[in-house]
Scaffold this active site. Sequence first.
Site, mmCIF file in Angstrom:
data_model
loop_
_atom_site.group_PDB
_atom_site.id
_atom_site.type_symbol
_atom_site.label_atom_id
_atom_site.label_comp_id
_atom_site.label_asym_id
_atom_site.label_seq_id
_atom_site.Cartn_x
_atom_site.Cartn_y
_atom_site.Cartn_z
ATOM 1 N N LYS A 1 -0.619 11.961 61.076
ATOM 2 C CA LYS A 1 -1.236 10.836 60.359
ATOM 3 C C LYS A 1 -2.593 11.260 59.814
ATOM 4 O O LYS A 1 -3.336 11.980 60.497
ATOM 5 C CB LYS A 1 -1.362 9.646 61.320
ATOM 6 N N SER B 1 0.145 -0.884 65.014
ATOM 7 C CA SER B 1 0.357 0.107 63.952
ATOM 8 C C SER B 1 1.294 1.267 64.286
ATOM 9 O O SER B 1 1.643 2.042 63.402
ATOM 10 C CB SER B 1 -0.981 0.700 63.512
ATOM 11 N N SER C 1 0.038 0.257 60.385
ATOM 12 C CA SER C 1 -0.536 1.183 59.424
ATOM 13 C C SER C 1 0.132 2.557 59.406
ATOM 14 O O SER C 1 -0.033 3.281 58.439
ATOM 15 C CB SER C 1 -2.030 1.351 59.707
#
Lengths: 95, 494
Positions: free
Chosen positions: B79, B183, B159
């Site tokens: 990420k 998330s 997210s």
Amino acid sequence: MSVDTDTVKRVAHLARIKVSDEDATRMTGELNAILGFVEQLDEVNIDGVEPLTSVVEQTMKKRADGITDGNKANDVTLNAPASEDNFFMVPKVVE
Amino acid sequence: MTDLTKLTIADAREGLKNKDYTSLELTEAFLSNIEAANNQLNAYVAVTADQARTMAKASDEKLAKGDGGALEGIPLGIKDLFATKGVHTQACSHILDGFKPAYESTVTSNLWDDGAVMLGKLNMDEFAMGSSNETSYYGDVINPWRKNGSNQDLVPGGSSGGSATAVAARMCMGATATDTGGSIRQPAAFTGTVGIKPTYGRCSRWGVVAFASSLDQAGPIAHTVRDSAILLKSMASVDPKDTTSVDIEVPDYEAAIGKSVKGLKIGIPAEYRMDGMPGEIEELWQKGIEWLKDAGAEIVDISMPHTKYALPAYYIVAPAEASSNLARYDGVRYGLRVPGNDIVEMYENTRAAGFGEEVKRRVLIGTYVLSAGYYDAYYLKAQKVRTLIKRDFDLAWQNGVDAILTPATPSAAFGVADQDLHADPVKMYLNDIFTVTVNMAGLPGISVPAGLDKDGLPLGLQLIGKPFDESTLFQVGQVIEDAAGHFDPEKWWG
């Protein structure tokens, strides 16, 4: 509680975000929707309740008071938009 | 020849050890999937192909000698929130334009130390603020899943939308992700993947771009419960660089998998039955209850009266912490600078141009609730409510509950640019209604795919555990996975 457009502009200035009059008007509605949503918390009886400051019960760890790095001025200023001799360059602050 | 990208991490670990294929072959297979799919799915914001090949070759040398770590030669996606030395690290924000850190996050260091291979950096909501991966400066991520007979683009959740999409579409074997209000678990549920947010303090936050420091935790997204256990074992550590990292040894999570759940007490909280919740979510929950009952677990009804207040309290605490954390983006030390007549105007211009709408909204809310005269009415009250939310969980554990079963999300994946959700920010926030309680109490939570809805979209169930008892989540999660099976999207991309 709700905010008006002047409050939004004042808060935006505190947060150092430039907003146009148009932005401020739109944001006023959005922020009031969020503030309206969080108003539900008024229903909760919080008398005598301590605020949660840490989810894990642990004494805060402290490192030894020694130098753990250093001589990294190059690394520190590596990503600066403007730097000179390992100093950050900013617009003139003092007249 | 077998498609190497269809393997699980557990499979590949054996295959690499037995020299059925090399890490370089595995890595090339993923790089070619990324190249074919990324234009359509937009999961990666930076692909580090050369670095991946170098790392894979190094792993192959170790494997040839019979050496290597727990993840030797396994290709992963990272990420964009994790600092990776010399590589794109921008939290998918315009304000961090060009930022390449001179250091590596602890979590990614742990992965590389165990031999993992980095394929690149994954798309996400800007600063991890969003539930649909539509707030990224780098554009929307598209869910590889579509409704039966439809070609409408769906969101992967957020997210960690890039992480979830990359795993589901076989663009990496597993991915790192982070979870502040849901998330990891919500995108995992939306894409038919497994995602675990460990206990606060289990994974080091050092080198992870901060959103809300008292809530942020890193964790993996993977195809199976076992793969997520393998990844978490490697990501988690005790780190002197993070004062909130807890001094508890990381257990062998895989050892819990396959253990019987006979006699375990599983709590079912009545308050997670929300008004207007689709019937399919309720049915899925009942199915989960039946599966665990059949496996010998004892099902007990529990009450968590403060559940509904977790989300409003979160929308005070998280923005407050975010407004403070994001104060550092000032156009001086890194990233974007937009000039102004004086330094204050430079700050204001930089932050106006650099932050997206959702980030601005949360910084303003946070600034407001922390401003003079409002602190007690908002922030202090929210922190008190947080104590009550945690107390609900503490009571369940005191009553002998071993884990809590809930739905992961109130719906399946929704469409990109959904008018309804974009008109009202609060509606989008409601996506996290079942997951956010876990962050507020600092507990571990796992989302496991449990079925498909009437349109053929995946749905997940969530298990919530006691602090530092991730092992029980893997143990119970495996029972759900065994009963529900695996879910793969039909390939329409690439």
